[in-house]
Scaffold this motif. Structure first.
Motif, mmCIF file in Angstrom:
data_model
loop_
_atom_site.group_PDB
_atom_site.id
_atom_site.type_symbol
_atom_site.label_atom_id
_atom_site.label_comp_id
_atom_site.label_asym_id
_atom_site.label_seq_id
_atom_site.Cartn_x
_atom_site.Cartn_y
_atom_site.Cartn_z
ATOM 1 N N GLN A 343 49.884 84.293 -26.930
ATOM 2 C CA GLN A 343 49.379 84.641 -28.252
ATOM 3 C C GLN A 343 50.156 83.955 -29.367
ATOM 4 O O GLN A 343 49.613 83.731 -30.448
ATOM 5 C CB GLN A 343 49.396 86.151 -28.447
ATOM 6 N N ARG A 344 51.415 83.620 -29.125
ATOM 7 C CA ARG A 344 52.175 82.875 -30.144
ATOM 8 C C ARG A 344 51.574 81.491 -30.338
ATOM 9 O O ARG A 344 51.427 81.018 -31.469
ATOM 10 C CB ARG A 344 53.648 82.770 -29.726
ATOM 11 N N TRP A 345 51.208 80.840 -29.229
ATOM 12 C CA TRP A 345 50.585 79.518 -29.308
ATOM 13 C C TRP A 345 49.217 79.623 -29.989
ATOM 14 O O TRP A 345 48.875 78.814 -30.850
ATOM 15 C CB TRP A 345 50.445 78.947 -27.900
ATOM 16 N N LEU A 346 48.438 80.626 -29.586
ATOM 17 C CA LEU A 346 47.107 80.793 -30.167
ATOM 18 C C LEU A 346 47.182 81.108 -31.653
ATOM 19 O O LEU A 346 46.345 80.657 -32.440
ATOM 20 C CB LEU A 346 46.353 81.906 -29.430
ATOM 21 N N LYS A 347 48.193 81.888 -32.054
ATOM 22 C CA LYS A 347 48.342 82.218 -33.469
ATOM 23 C C LYS A 347 48.667 80.976 -34.271
ATOM 24 O O LYS A 347 48.198 80.814 -35.410
ATOM 25 C CB LYS A 347 49.428 83.276 -33.644
ATOM 26 N N HIS A 348 49.468 80.078 -33.690
ATOM 27 C CA HIS A 348 49.860 78.863 -34.419
ATOM 28 C C HIS A 348 48.724 77.843 -34.472
ATOM 29 O O HIS A 348 48.435 77.275 -35.529
ATOM 30 C CB HIS A 348 51.086 78.239 -33.760
ATOM 31 N N TYR A 349 48.082 77.602 -33.322
ATOM 32 C CA TYR A 349 47.077 76.544 -33.261
ATOM 33 C C TYR A 349 45.640 77.046 -33.427
ATOM 34 O O TYR A 349 44.718 76.239 -33.566
ATOM 35 C CB TYR A 349 47.181 75.803 -31.925
ATOM 36 N N GLY A 350 45.436 78.357 -33.412
ATOM 37 C CA GLY A 350 44.082 78.880 -33.534
ATOM 38 C C GLY A 350 43.525 78.743 -34.935
ATOM 39 O O GLY A 350 44.250 78.510 -35.912
ATOM 40 N N PHE A 351 42.215 78.904 -35.051
ATOM 41 C CA PHE A 351 41.507 78.768 -36.316
ATOM 42 C C PHE A 351 40.866 80.094 -36.696
ATOM 43 O O PHE A 351 40.383 80.831 -35.834
ATOM 44 C CB PHE A 351 40.418 77.691 -36.208
ATOM 45 N N SER A 352 40.847 80.393 -37.971
ATOM 46 C CA SER A 352 40.182 81.597 -38.447
ATOM 47 C C SER A 352 38.676 81.417 -38.354
ATOM 48 O O SER A 352 38.130 80.412 -38.819
ATOM 49 C CB SER A 352 40.588 81.890 -39.894
ATOM 50 N N ALA A 353 38.012 82.400 -37.761
ATOM 51 C CA ALA A 353 36.551 82.313 -37.626
ATOM 52 C C ALA A 353 35.855 82.371 -38.973
ATOM 53 O O ALA A 353 34.731 81.887 -39.135
ATOM 54 C CB ALA A 353 36.046 83.439 -36.726
ATOM 55 N N LEU A 354 36.508 82.971 -39.978
ATOM 56 C CA LEU A 354 35.888 83.113 -41.297
ATOM 57 C C LEU A 354 36.267 81.985 -42.243
ATOM 58 O O LEU A 354 35.469 81.553 -43.063
ATOM 59 C CB LEU A 354 36.299 84.457 -41.916
#
Length: 365
Positions: A343-354
């Motif tokens: 989840q740390r990786w996803l929080k850094h590289y993820g994109f907001s759906a909105l």
């Protein structure tokens, strides 16, 4: 009977005078508890004669009911008073920002898939899909891949132990090229302009390879198609994806069984603070070339296998790894992290759906 009446009046008065929930509870235990006075009176009924019970029973039962109701009413009144006092003393500051709590994010692979679909839609391509469990013919034979090709080996391909009803080997598709075959054979006449994104599977695992990864392939079938059309399409696509106009391509001769001629596509990059940044001339002093695509003109044998006349219809095809494009654009260095679920990786590289509805967003938005 006057004793019961006096007891009732005394208990009701004590309950009415109680000013805390604890004192009300103490009165309840003293009256209705196991050793309470009212409970003691109720126990005496068992030793009475029927006539005495008929005479003394109703007043004692009335006493119990009256005390029970008085305690319940007093308890409710004290609880309501405590709530009213709390509401009067506490305030909610409506100007404070709201805590949204845990937020999900769009995975980089999903984001890049959306970006690629948007780009190719603008170029007139539609999206085609196919099964991930394929037969040997669609995955290899129809694509002019010979029986002795290394890609068919067990150490490269995930085969199923049983044959299908037609006696064909079944496998997890090694590329999305079978979607191209199925599209050309579905009865829809050319021209054809499709992209085929999806999951593919190969027996490989290291920092830049995983057993399951994502691929996108493109296919154009029309009259008079040349390598020039292929180069323009890829150049336009890469400029839009990397959001740079200084994209320079280098096409190198290569070999793929399903295209002839075949070309590997390199994109120029420059070194900035020790990092490769896509864009610029790869032959510059601080530049280089990075392979990003495989492509070529669709082999005549493939066109014939799909029931089309190669003398009338020509086309080009290309393919690239979606995960690899995401790594290049957003600065990731290990493909395995895409599927670790950290989840740390996803929080850094993820994109907001909105906040990131188009490719104008950014990493970590």
């Amino acid at each position: 009977m006057s004793e019961i009446a006096d007891l009732k009046a005394a208990l009701i008065a004590d309950i009415a005078a109680a000013d805390t929930l604890d004192s009300v509870e103490a009165l309840r235990v003293g009256a209705l508890g196991k050793n309470g006075v009212v409970t003691g009176l109720l126990k005496t009924l068992g030793g009475m004669s029927p006539d005495e019970r008929l005479e003394k029973g109703p007043p004692i039962q009335d006493l119990r009911e009256a005390v029970t109701v008085a305690i319940a009413d007093k308890k409710a009144a004290l609880e309501q008073a405590a709530l009213d006092a709390r509401l009067a003393s506490e305030r909610i500051d409506m100007t404070l920002p709201v805590d949204l709590g845990p937020q999900g994010s769009v995975h980089p692979v999903s984001q890049v898939m959306d970006e690629l679909t948007e780009i190719f839609a603008d170029l007139g391509f539609s999206v085609a899909t196919g099964p991930e469990i394929e037969d040997d013919w669609h995955n290899f034979t129809a694509l002019n891949i010979p029986e002795t090709h290394p890609a068919r080996a067990m150490h490269d391909t995930f085969y199923f132990p049983d044959l299908n009803d037609a006696g064909q080997k079944m496998l997890l598709r090694t590329h999305t090229s079978p979607v191209q075959i199925r599209t050309m054979m579905n009865g829809t006449p050319p021209p054809i302009r499709i992209i085929a994104p999806g999951r593919v599977y190969r027996s490989d695992s290291d920092a830049t390879h995983t057993p399951m990864f994502h691929q996108i392939e493109g296919l154009v079938i029309d009259k008079g198609i040349t390598l020039g059309h292929l180069k323009w399409t890829l150049e336009t696509f890469l400029k839009a994806f990397f959001e740079r106009e200084d994209i320079v391509l280098r096409l190198r001769p290569s070999y793929f069984p399903f295209t002839e001629p075949s070309v590997e596509v390199d994109v120029g990059y420059t070194l900035t603070n020790g990092q490769r940044v896509i864009g610029g001339d790869g032959d510059a002093a601080n530049g280089g070339w990075l392979e990003v695509l495989g492509s070529g003109m669709v082999n005549r044998k493939v066109i014939e296998a799909c029931g089309l006349d190669p003398d009338e219809w020509q086309g080009f095809a290309f393919g690239t790894g979606v995960d690899r494009l995401a790594m290049l654009k957003y600065g990731m260095n290990d493909l395995r992290a895409f599927f670790d679920g950290d989840q740390r990786w996803l929080k850094h590289y993820g994109f907001s759906a909105l906040d990131v509805p188009t490719l104008s967003g950014g990493v970590g938005a």
